[in-house]
Design a protein around this motif. Structure first.
Motif, PDB file in Angstrom:
ATOM      1  N   GLY A   8       0.857  -1.183   0.000  1.00  0.00           N
ATOM      2  CA  GLY A   8       0.000   0.000   0.000  1.00  0.00           C
ATOM      3  C   GLY A   8       0.891   1.230   0.000  1.00  0.00           C
ATOM      4  N   ASN A   9       0.628   2.129  -0.940  1.00  0.00           N
ATOM      5  CA  ASN A   9       1.363   3.404  -0.969  1.00  0.00           C
ATOM      6  C   ASN A   9       0.404   4.479  -0.473  1.00  0.00           C
ATOM      7  N   TRP A  10       0.614   4.906   0.751  1.00  0.00           N
ATOM      8  CA  TRP A  10      -0.309   5.880   1.352  1.00  0.00           C
ATOM      9  C   TRP A  10      -0.076   7.304   0.845  1.00  0.00           C
ATOM     10  N   LYS A  11       0.991   7.509   0.094  1.00  0.00           N
ATOM     11  CA  LYS A  11       1.318   8.862  -0.399  1.00  0.00           C
ATOM     12  C   LYS A  11       1.294   9.839   0.780  1.00  0.00           C
ATOM     13  N   MET A  12       0.804  11.078   0.557  1.00  0.00           N
ATOM     14  CA  MET A  12       0.814  12.061   1.647  1.00  0.00           C
ATOM     15  C   MET A  12      -0.542  12.071   2.351  1.00  0.00           C
ATOM     16  N   GLY A  93      11.622   6.058  -7.021  1.00  0.00           N
ATOM     17  CA  GLY A  93      11.309   6.445  -8.399  1.00  0.00           C
ATOM     18  C   GLY A  93       9.834   6.406  -8.748  1.00  0.00           C
ATOM     19  N   HIS A  94       8.964   6.599  -7.745  1.00  0.00           N
ATOM     20  CA  HIS A  94       7.522   6.698  -8.063  1.00  0.00           C
ATOM     21  C   HIS A  94       7.325   7.810  -9.088  1.00  0.00           C
ATOM     22  N   SER A  95       6.376   7.643  -9.987  1.00  0.00           N
ATOM     23  CA  SER A  95       6.201   8.641 -11.058  1.00  0.00           C
ATOM     24  C   SER A  95       5.888  10.027 -10.491  1.00  0.00           C
ATOM     25  N   TYR A 165       5.539  -2.001 -12.094  1.00  0.00           N
ATOM     26  CA  TYR A 165       5.206  -1.391 -13.386  1.00  0.00           C
ATOM     27  C   TYR A 165       3.923  -0.596 -13.212  1.00  0.00           C
ATOM     28  N   GLU A 166       4.045   0.722 -13.330  1.00  0.00           N
ATOM     29  CA  GLU A 166       2.895   1.601 -13.121  1.00  0.00           C
ATOM     30  C   GLU A 166       2.750   2.567 -14.298  1.00  0.00           C
ATOM     31  N   PRO A 167       1.854   2.246 -15.234  1.00  0.00           N
ATOM     32  CA  PRO A 167       1.609   3.220 -16.299  1.00  0.00           C
ATOM     33  C   PRO A 167       1.096   4.518 -15.657  1.00  0.00           C
ATOM     34  N   TRP A 169      -0.554   6.964 -16.679  1.00  0.00           N
ATOM     35  CA  TRP A 169      -1.940   7.330 -17.011  1.00  0.00           C
ATOM     36  C   TRP A 169      -2.965   6.515 -16.218  1.00  0.00           C
ATOM     37  N   ALA A 170      -2.502   5.495 -15.504  1.00  0.00           N
ATOM     38  CA  ALA A 170      -3.431   4.658 -14.732  1.00  0.00           C
ATOM     39  C   ALA A 170      -3.385   4.964 -13.237  1.00  0.00           C
ATOM     40  N   ILE A 171      -2.471   5.835 -12.811  1.00  0.00           N
ATOM     41  CA  ILE A 171      -2.308   6.072 -11.374  1.00  0.00           C
ATOM     42  C   ILE A 171      -3.327   7.102 -10.887  1.00  0.00           C
ATOM     43  N   GLY A 172      -4.184   6.649  -9.993  1.00  0.00           N
ATOM     44  CA  GLY A 172      -5.161   7.542  -9.372  1.00  0.00           C
ATOM     45  C   GLY A 172      -6.223   8.059 -10.326  1.00  0.00           C
ATOM     46  N   THR A 173      -6.325   7.448 -11.508  1.00  0.00           N
ATOM     47  CA  THR A 173      -7.253   7.963 -12.513  1.00  0.00           C
ATOM     48  C   THR A 173      -8.509   7.111 -12.643  1.00  0.00           C
ATOM     49  N   GLY A 210       0.843  -1.648 -10.878  1.00  0.00           N
ATOM     50  CA  GLY A 210       0.208  -0.592 -10.095  1.00  0.00           C
ATOM     51  C   GLY A 210      -0.513   0.370 -11.010  1.00  0.00           C
ATOM     52  N   GLY A 211      -1.645   0.878 -10.554  1.00  0.00           N
ATOM     53  CA  GLY A 211      -2.428   1.830 -11.339  1.00  0.00           C
ATOM     54  C   GLY A 211      -3.895   1.488 -11.232  1.00  0.00           C
ATOM     55  N   SER A 212      -4.580   2.174 -10.274  1.00  0.00           N
ATOM     56  CA  SER A 212      -6.017   1.972 -10.076  1.00  0.00           C
ATOM     57  C   SER A 212      -6.380   0.511  -9.813  1.00  0.00           C
ATOM     58  N   VAL A 213      -5.536  -0.173  -9.042  1.00  0.00           N
ATOM     59  CA  VAL A 213      -5.893  -1.527  -8.597  1.00  0.00           C
ATOM     60  C   VAL A 213      -6.882  -1.396  -7.444  1.00  0.00           C
ATOM     61  N   ALA A 230       0.848  -6.188  -6.361  1.00  0.00           N
ATOM     62  CA  ALA A 230       0.397  -4.854  -6.772  1.00  0.00           C
ATOM     63  C   ALA A 230       0.916  -3.798  -5.810  1.00  0.00           C
ATOM     64  N   LEU A 231       1.176  -2.625  -6.380  1.00  0.00           N
ATOM     65  CA  LEU A 231       1.458  -1.424  -5.591  1.00  0.00           C
ATOM     66  C   LEU A 231       0.187  -0.586  -5.702  1.00  0.00           C
ATOM     67  N   VAL A 232      -0.408  -0.298  -4.562  1.00  0.00           N
ATOM     68  CA  VAL A 232      -1.758   0.278  -4.577  1.00  0.00           C
ATOM     69  C   VAL A 232      -1.811   1.556  -3.758  1.00  0.00           C
ATOM     70  N   GLY A 233      -2.310   2.615  -4.364  1.00  0.00           N
ATOM     71  CA  GLY A 233      -2.483   3.881  -3.653  1.00  0.00           C
ATOM     72  C   GLY A 233      -3.833   3.942  -2.976  1.00  0.00           C
ATOM     73  N   GLY A 234      -4.790   4.602  -3.623  1.00  0.00           N
ATOM     74  CA  GLY A 234      -6.092   4.917  -3.034  1.00  0.00           C
ATOM     75  C   GLY A 234      -6.776   3.770  -2.294  1.00  0.00           C
ATOM     76  N   ALA A 235      -6.807   2.592  -2.911  1.00  0.00           N
ATOM     77  CA  ALA A 235      -7.571   1.485  -2.321  1.00  0.00           C
ATOM     78  C   ALA A 235      -6.895   0.882  -1.088  1.00  0.00           C
TER      79      ALA A 235
END
Ligand code: PEP
Length: 250
Positions: A8-12, A93-95, A165-167, A169-173, A210-213, A230-235
């Motif tokens: 899980g990538n909690w970001k900020m 190296g997160h995008s 691998y995180e396209p 255009w798929a991150i948080g979109t 990773g990307g909107s998983v 998976a590397l997952v942000g929001g979820a």
């Protein structure tokens, strides 16, 4: 043979109080086995989380690291400092860091080398922008980023690295790559690792998508031959979401 890894990538997001609450709830639920589980949290929450997660199946991750052990680098955090807290993984190296904080292939490589030399396990992010995707340059972009990130490592070190691998255009979109497309690109990345470091390293390295998983699409990714997690942000921000993601990978 490769243990799936959900990070899980909690970001900020999350104060210490919120992170502590999450970790207490998570550790009170029955742990799912057979999947490595990582929480990559903001720096300010790491100490508090380490106290709760120590001795549990949940590993702690950071979201960035500097490549020097110490020095006049205002605002930065060194690998030694993360190690001291009990951090095991670090996203490199997160995008969002490449886009907003001038992270380059060269700094990514320095950070990967520094992390490994202190016993931290890198989760290295690679992935193409929408324009690169639309112009058919995905493979060229991920090859350049992968080769640069792993430059100078031994094949034994490469086996310890996780690639995400995180396209972009798929991150948080909410737009995710199809499982088949993600698997094809991840298979291509594995081929790049094989050419540079040999078949054993390529068979051992774990490569996530990773990307909107989300809980409702993760199983499709994990069923693919080359996707190891998976590397997952929001979820990953709610305990329910995180547990469902892990269940989907098990
Ligand atoms: C990420 O932060 O790496 C990510 C993939 O975010 P999201 O799952 O929200 O798209």
């Amino acid at each position: 043979m490769r243990t799936p890894i959900i990070a899980g990538n909690w970001k900020m997001f999350k104060t210490i109080a919120e992170a502590t609450d999450f970790a207490k709830q998570l550790t009170a639920t029955k742990a799912i086995e057979g999947v490595e589980q990582v929480i990559c949290a903001p720096f300010t929450t790491l100490s508090a989380l380490a106290g709760i997660l120590q001795g549990t199946p949940y590993a702690l991750g950071a979201q960035n690291v500097h490549f020097a052990d110490q020095g006049a680098f205002t605002g930065e955090i060194s690998p030694l400092m993360l190690k001291e807290i009990g951090v095991k993984y670090v996203i490199i190296g997160h995008s969002e860091r490449r886009q907003y904080f001038n992270e380059t292939d060269e700094t990514v490589n320095k950070k990967v080398i520094a992390a490994l030399s202190h016993g931290l396990l890198p989760i290295v992010c690679v992935g193409e922008s929408l324009a690169e995707f639309e112009s058919g340059s995905t493979e060229q972009v991920v090859r350049t980023q992968t080769e640069a990130a792993l430059n100078g490592l031994t094949s034994d070190q490469v086996k310890q690295v996780v690639i995400a691998y995180e396209p972009i255009w798929a991150i948080g979109t909410g737009k995710s790559s199809t499982a088949e497309d993600a698997n094809k690109t991840i298979g291509y990345i594995r081929g790049c690792v094989e050419r540079a470091f040999g078949a054993e390293a390529a068979a051992a390295i774990r490569i996530q998508y990773g990307g909107s998983v989300k809980p409702d699409n993760i199983e499709g990714y994990l069923r693919q031959s080359d996707i190891d997690g998976a590397l997952v942000g929001g979820a990953s921000l709610t305990v329910d979401g995180f547990v469902q993601l892990v269940a989907g990978a098990s």
